[in-house]
Design an enzyme around this catalytic site. Structure first.
Site, short mmCIF file in Angstrom:
data_model
loop_
_atom_site.label_atom_id
_atom_site.label_comp_id
_atom_site.label_asym_id
_atom_site.label_seq_id
_atom_site.Cartn_x
_atom_site.Cartn_y
_atom_site.Cartn_z
N LEU A 121 -6.56 -8.07 -18.93
CA LEU A 121 -5.35 -7.88 -17.94
C LEU A 121 -4.48 -6.66 -18.65
O LEU A 121 -3.98 -6.93 -19.30
CB LEU A 121 -4.58 -9.33 -17.70
N ASP A 122 -4.35 -5.72 -17.62
CA ASP A 122 -3.43 -4.60 -17.80
C ASP A 122 -3.93 -4.08 -19.27
O ASP A 122 -2.91 -3.64 -19.85
CB ASP A 122 -2.18 -4.94 -17.47
N HIS A 182 0.45 0.37 -13.40
CA HIS A 182 1.06 -0.63 -13.71
C HIS A 182 2.45 -0.35 -13.94
O HIS A 182 2.74 0.84 -14.40
CB HIS A 182 0.34 -1.26 -15.00
N GLY A 242 0.84 -1.33 0.10
CA GLY A 242 -0.12 0.05 0.05
C GLY A 242 0.80 1.29 0.04
O GLY A 242 0.42 2.17 0.37
N SER A 243 1.98 1.10 -0.55
CA SER A 243 2.75 2.37 -0.75
C SER A 243 2.05 3.42 -1.52
O SER A 243 2.22 4.68 -1.19
CB SER A 243 4.32 2.11 -0.99
N ASN A 244 1.58 2.89 -2.51
CA ASN A 244 0.74 3.91 -3.34
C ASN A 244 -0.54 4.56 -2.82
O ASN A 244 -1.04 5.68 -3.05
CB ASN A 244 0.44 3.35 -4.74
N ASN A 294 -6.08 1.93 -13.32
CA ASN A 294 -5.02 0.97 -12.63
C ASN A 294 -3.65 1.46 -12.50
O ASN A 294 -3.43 2.26 -13.75
CB ASN A 294 -5.26 -0.59 -13.45
N MET A 334 -4.31 -6.84 -6.83
CA MET A 334 -3.95 -8.14 -7.44
C MET A 334 -5.10 -8.98 -8.09
O MET A 334 -5.86 -9.33 -7.24
CB MET A 334 -3.07 -9.05 -6.82
#
Ligand code: GRF
Length: 199
Positions: free
Chosen positions: A142-143, A107, A11-13, A105, A88
């Site tokens: 995905l992404d 990435h 959770g640094s972001n 999101n 995730m």
């Protein structure tokens, strides 16, 4: 603007959003974690932000059931923009339908290069000269999804994945709050980005 943040790990972001956006241009109204052990939950608690755990196992392994519950919890808190910050997993259609073109999101690569869960290791292993960070709108791929912002980062020839990871995180902690702040202030039009991607 009311934000929901989805997390799974350190959770640094989330912390960067708490420090740079929360209580300013936007309010983090709730944090959802796919993992009960996530350090991110402690960060939310310390900031006085409501949080909840949505582990897949509690929903019989059914992603759609988990996603419906999570979307409902966020809707109850009048969330207008969802930010996946180290979450995730791929969100399913029932979740995305609740927040059309309002799920971002983060990435750690220059998408479409190196999608997936090991983007930094993959970029190092491929020996690329540059990589970076992407913020994009989420769709069911995905992404995938339209790119909202990217920042490039040169890869040093002697660089270890750990060194690159630290430099990428530093970029993330700056880029994600900047993008969310722009959206919250109306300086960045997610509808226009989504529309352009559909044409
Ligand atoms: C970040 O590198 C993000 O790009 C990726 O997962 C990591 C999460 O880190 N999706 P943190 O949990 O915010 O510290």
């Amino acid at each position: 603007m009311r934000l929901g943040v989805l997390v799974s790990g350190s959770g640094s972001n989330l912390q960067a959003l708490i420090e740079r956006v929360h209580g300013r241009s936007a309010t983090i109204a709730g944090v959802c974690s796919s993992n009960a052990e996530a350090v991110a939950l402690e960060r939310a608690r310390a900031a006085g932000i409501e949080s909840a755990v949505f582990e897949l196992s509690a929903h019989g392994g059914e992603r759609e059931l988990r996603d419906r519950a999570m979307a409902g919890w966020l809707a109850e808190r009048q969330v207008e923009l969802v930010v996946c910050a180290g979450f995730m997993g791929v969100l399913t259609a029932p979740f995305l339908a609740g927040f059309p073109d309002r799920v971002l999101n983060l990435h750690p690569s220059l998408l479409p290069a190196f999608p997936g869960a090991h983007a930094i290791d993959d970029a190092c292993a491929a020996g690329v000269a540059e990589t970076g960070v992407t913020v994009h709108l989420v769709d069911e791929v995905l992404d995938g999804g339209p790119i909202v912002a990217q920042e490039r980062l040169p890869v040093n020839y002697h660089e270890t994945p750990e060194g690159l990871r630290a430099r990428i995180h530093a970029v993330e902690h700056r880029l994600l709050p900047a993008v969310v702040d722009d959206v919250a202030r109306g300086a960045l039009d997610l509808d226009a980005i989504a529309r352009k991607a559909r044409t």
